[in-house]
Enzyme design. Structure first.
Site, PDB file in Angstrom:
ATOM      1  N   CYS A 293       0.890  -1.170  -0.143  1.00  0.00           N
ATOM      2  CA  CYS A 293      -0.127   0.079  -0.174  1.00  0.00           C
ATOM      3  C   CYS A 293       0.782   1.180   0.039  1.00  0.00           C
ATOM      4  CB  CYS A 293      -0.861   0.099   1.255  1.00  0.00           C
ATOM      5  SG  CYS A 293      -2.274  -1.114   1.046  1.00  0.00           S
TER       6      CYS A 293
ATOM      7  N   CYS B 190      -0.604   9.629   7.078  1.00  0.00           N
ATOM      8  CA  CYS B 190       0.824   9.451   7.826  1.00  0.00           C
ATOM      9  C   CYS B 190       0.544   9.696   9.140  1.00  0.00           C
ATOM     10  CB  CYS B 190       2.001  10.362   7.133  1.00  0.00           C
ATOM     11  SG  CYS B 190       2.264   9.934   5.523  1.00  0.00           S
TER      12      CYS B 190
END
Ligand code: FES
Length: 293
Positions: free
Chosen positions: A35, A105
């Site tokens: 991913c 993130c």
């Protein structure tokens, strides 16, 4: 080129606590190389139960490295209960902000920390397990995760959800389902917010004004735009200037100027303050999502 803060660049060029602790007390792993990013977080406690050391190994972009570095710095010296309260927003705020497309993130950091704490407390798996129904099969994102990022970050568009957890950023087949989840979560919120009434004469504080603008957008403006496949996002408020971005069909519509004045500005004047005026933020026009930077 991404608009990174100096603090983010500093943590990217000089990441703290890189590596893996030997015989750690807790280990958390999230993401996958397939991913585009993955993170392994390890920590060690001192005798009083505080995090004495934390290290990370990350595969990913500059934001993934900087957010991991910051996270390890933030949790050192904290008890596990204190560390568990660190949110993805805290991580992004510590860095002075993250580009919207990189918010996933910071979410990955928070998830790795939760997995490591869970691993310490239960001795369970180090790799975070998916809980509940998977909505986005391209990125393995569950309904529960989508609900959480929407709730915690007050997300209102599918594009934002993609930025925060990647769901919807592959084949796009799950975007209708994500839209429904957003509506459900935002609907729950508006139930506890007092109903809007046309503006009163008393003076609002800045915070009250911004909250009322957001509420008016959520309840009065967005439903009308959604009915035509569009959407709107509040970008900023500077004095009486309200900066918005149009999404979906509205972003390509020739009548944007009309919508802005006759729908958005009119409603904001009716419910918030009759001195408000609206401008479109051209800079935040949709950008293609890039998972690997
Ligand atoms: S199933 Fe979510 S993007 Fe493909």
């Amino acid at each position: 080129m991404w608009d990174y803060t100096d603090k983010l660049k500093e943590h990217f060029f000089n990441p703290r606590n890189v590596g893996e602790i030997e015989n750690p007390d807790g280990v958390g792993e999230v993401g996958s190389l397939a991913c585009g990013d993955a993170l392994k977080l390890t920590f060690k406690l001192d005798k009083t139960g505080r995090i004495k050391d934390a290290k990370f190994k990350t595969f990913g972009c500059a934001s993934a490295i900087a957010t991991s570095s910051v996270l390890t710095e933030m949790i050192k010296g904290k008890t596990l209960d204190e560390a568990a309260k660190v949110t993805n927003k805290d991580i992004a705020d510590y860095l002075g902000g993250l580009p919207e497309q990189k918010m996933h993130c910071s979410v990955m950091g928070r998830e790795a920390l939760e997995a490591a704490i869970e691993n310490y407390r239960t001795g369970g798996k180090k790799k975070r397990e998916l809980e509940g129904r998977i909505v986005c099969t391209c990125f393995g994102v569950t309904e529960k995760e989508i609900q959480r990022v929407v709730r915690e970050n007050d997300l209102t568009t599918v594009e934002q959800v993609t930025n925060y957890c990647k769901a919807g950023g592959g084949c796009g087949g799950c975007q209708g389902e994500i839209e429904k989840i957003i509506e459900r979560v935002q609907g729950e919120k508006t139930k506890v917010v007092p109903a809007l009434v046309p503006r009163r004469a008393e003076k609002l504080t800045n915070i009250q004004k911004i909250q009322l603008i957001q509420q008016t957008i959520n309840e009065q403006i967005r439903p009308a735009l959604r009915a035509h496949g569009g959407n709107i996002e509040l970008i900023d408020v500077e004095g009486n200037k309200v900066i918005v971005a149009f999404r979906g069909m509205c972003a390509q519509c020739m009548l944007t100027e009309f919508t802005m004045k006759d729908v958005v500005e009119a409603k904001l004047r009716e419910f918030v303050d009759d001195e408000l005026f609206v401008e479109e933020d051209k800079d935040s026009a949709q950008q293609p999502h890039n998972h690997r930077e």
